[in-house]
Motif scaffolding. Structure first.
Motif, PDB file in Angstrom:
ATOM      1  N   ARG A  54     -13.949 -70.778  22.249  1.00  0.00           N
ATOM      2  CA  ARG A  54     -14.456 -69.695  21.394  1.00  0.00           C
ATOM      3  C   ARG A  54     -14.486 -68.374  22.159  1.00  0.00           C
ATOM      4  NH1 ARG A  54     -19.469 -71.862  17.760  1.00  0.00           N
ATOM      5  NH2 ARG A  54     -19.321 -69.684  17.094  1.00  0.00           N
ATOM      6  N   TYR A  91      -5.721 -65.355  13.045  1.00  0.00           N
ATOM      7  CA  TYR A  91      -5.884 -66.610  13.781  1.00  0.00           C
ATOM      8  C   TYR A  91      -4.539 -67.257  14.100  1.00  0.00           C
ATOM      9  CZ  TYR A  91      -5.033 -69.271   9.466  1.00  0.00           C
ATOM     10  OH  TYR A  91      -4.470 -69.816   8.341  1.00  0.00           O
ATOM     11  N   ARG A  96      -8.535 -71.684  13.466  1.00  0.00           N
ATOM     12  CA  ARG A  96      -8.997 -70.983  12.275  1.00  0.00           C
ATOM     13  C   ARG A  96     -10.492 -71.189  12.066  1.00  0.00           C
ATOM     14  NH1 ARG A  96      -6.981 -71.908   5.973  1.00  0.00           N
ATOM     15  NH2 ARG A  96      -8.283 -70.242   5.087  1.00  0.00           N
ATOM     16  N   ARG A  97     -10.963 -72.423  12.270  1.00  0.00           N
ATOM     17  CA  ARG A  97     -12.389 -72.692  12.064  1.00  0.00           C
ATOM     18  C   ARG A  97     -13.239 -71.903  13.056  1.00  0.00           C
ATOM     19  NH1 ARG A  97     -15.595 -76.256  14.533  1.00  0.00           N
ATOM     20  NH2 ARG A  97     -13.819 -77.313  15.499  1.00  0.00           N
ATOM     21  N   TYR A 142     -12.331 -69.248  14.711  1.00  0.00           N
ATOM     22  CA  TYR A 142     -12.081 -67.830  14.440  1.00  0.00           C
ATOM     23  C   TYR A 142     -13.025 -67.336  13.346  1.00  0.00           C
ATOM     24  CZ  TYR A 142      -9.264 -63.651  13.369  1.00  0.00           C
ATOM     25  OH  TYR A 142      -8.824 -62.375  13.156  1.00  0.00           O
ATOM     26  N   ASN A 143     -13.214 -68.124  12.304  1.00  0.00           N
ATOM     27  CA  ASN A 143     -14.116 -67.745  11.214  1.00  0.00           C
ATOM     28  C   ASN A 143     -15.572 -67.818  11.650  1.00  0.00           C
ATOM     29  OD1 ASN A 143     -11.957 -67.335   9.485  1.00  0.00           O
ATOM     30  ND2 ASN A 143     -12.018 -69.405   8.655  1.00  0.00           N
ATOM     31  N   GLU A 158     -16.719 -67.154  14.512  1.00  0.00           N
ATOM     32  CA  GLU A 158     -16.991 -65.978  15.331  1.00  0.00           C
ATOM     33  C   GLU A 158     -17.015 -64.689  14.512  1.00  0.00           C
ATOM     34  OE1 GLU A 158     -17.671 -65.639  18.611  1.00  0.00           O
ATOM     35  OE2 GLU A 158     -17.822 -67.811  18.751  1.00  0.00           O
ATOM     36  N   GLY A 159     -16.677 -64.774  13.215  1.00  0.00           N
ATOM     37  CA  GLY A 159     -16.683 -63.585  12.368  1.00  0.00           C
ATOM     38  C   GLY A 159     -15.593 -62.599  12.711  1.00  0.00           C
ATOM     39  N   GLN A 166     -12.592 -62.133  11.139  1.00  0.00           N
ATOM     40  CA  GLN A 166     -11.588 -61.944  10.100  1.00  0.00           C
ATOM     41  C   GLN A 166     -11.028 -60.524  10.156  1.00  0.00           C
ATOM     42  OE1 GLN A 166     -14.488 -63.273   9.770  1.00  0.00           O
ATOM     43  NE2 GLN A 166     -14.422 -65.177   8.623  1.00  0.00           N
TER      44      GLN A 166
END
Length: 278
Positions: A40, A55, A75-76, A78-79, A81-82, A84
């Motif tokens: 992360r 991502y 992707r998971r 990445y989301n 961590e906010g 987008q």
């Protein structure tokens, strides 16, 4: 669901699992997934370095670095961590800077502050007033009166003020459309001036301009009727000259702001106002 059945009906885990038709091994399962802190952290570092990467591109970079991770996990995380990516690209501001390195001015023409005010003539027609102040000397380089607040009016007012007082290093402004325009950004880029934007909804970030606006309102706009645009320009310019040359300013030892400017052949010492007046 199993915990809900246990709590409501007061039954054992065995009976709750039998009621919801779930194996007890599912209830007692403990995830053995390895910690994801390092991954992360690396995803966030890549996203901060490449702000327009999504991502998928970050997954490619991770694979090049040797991370054995699939795109779904990236992707998971990445989301989570906010990170987008914004679909709308930010407005280009070449001469904008962050507020983290903001410091007090130590001399004239280091920092100016600008803001808009509005008033009206005797017949109710709107007047826009652009105010400027040097945050160190408290000199007002210029005040512009116009019928509409546009970016070109700001550029023309700055050209006139800089001809008299020279170019500042930075100018503090708010997030108004006249200050975030391409015209002003191009003018600042061409003249080596940094635009220091205040945070949205934080007028205290441009406190010098707000304080100067209050003085203009009390001592000039609130004391006169304006017959037309030319009359307003004449009265405001007369007041500006009196403010710079005569009016004592408490923040600089009850001297007029013009006394803080260096005279030809004379080097004035840098005098800071008292601590309780800063």
């Amino acid at each position: 669901m199993i915990d809900f059945v246990k709590t409501v009906f007061g039954v054992s885990i065995r009976r709750a699992c039998r009621a919801v038709q779930a194996p007890r091994s599912t209830y007692h399962y403990v995830a053995r997934r390895p910690p994801q802190e390092m991954l992360r952290k690396r995803i966030r570092e890549l996203a901060e370095t490449h702000v327009r990467y999504g991502y998928r591109r970050i997954h490619i970079l991770l694979c090049r670095e040797g991370w054995r991770v699939n795109v779904k996990r990236v992707r998971r995380l990445y989301n989570l961590e906010g990170l987008q990516v914004r679909l709308k690209p930010p407005r280009r501001r070449v001469m904008a800077k962050l507020r983290s390195d903001r410091s007090d001015a130590m001399g004239p023409n280091e920092v100016w502050a600008m803001d808009w005010m509005f008033d009206e003539t005797f017949d109710g027609k709107r007047l826009w007033v652009l105010t400027m102040i040097d945050t160190w000397s408290r000199v007002s380089p210029g005040i512009r009166v116009c019928r509409s607040a546009t970016a070109m009016e700001v550029v023309e007012a700055l050209d006139e003020a800089c001809q008299r007082h020279g170019f500042p290093r930075s100018i503090r402004v708010d997030q108004g459309c006249q200050f975030t325009s391409k015209e002003l950004d191009l003018w600042a880029y061409g003249n080596g001036v940094v635009l220091d934007f205040s945070r949205p909804g934080k007028p205290t970030d441009n406190a010098y301009a707000e304080s100067f606006n209050a003085i203009v309102r009390m001592e000039c706009l609130g004391q006169h009727w304006f017959m037309d645009l030319d009359d307003a320009r004449e009265k405001l310019e007369t007041w500006r000259q009196e403010y710079n040359e005569v009016r004592p300013h408490g923040a600089i030892g009850d001297r007029p702001p013009s006394a803080m400017l260096p005279r030809p052949g004379v080097d004035l010492p840098i005098v800071q106002p008292p601590e309780f007046l800063r």
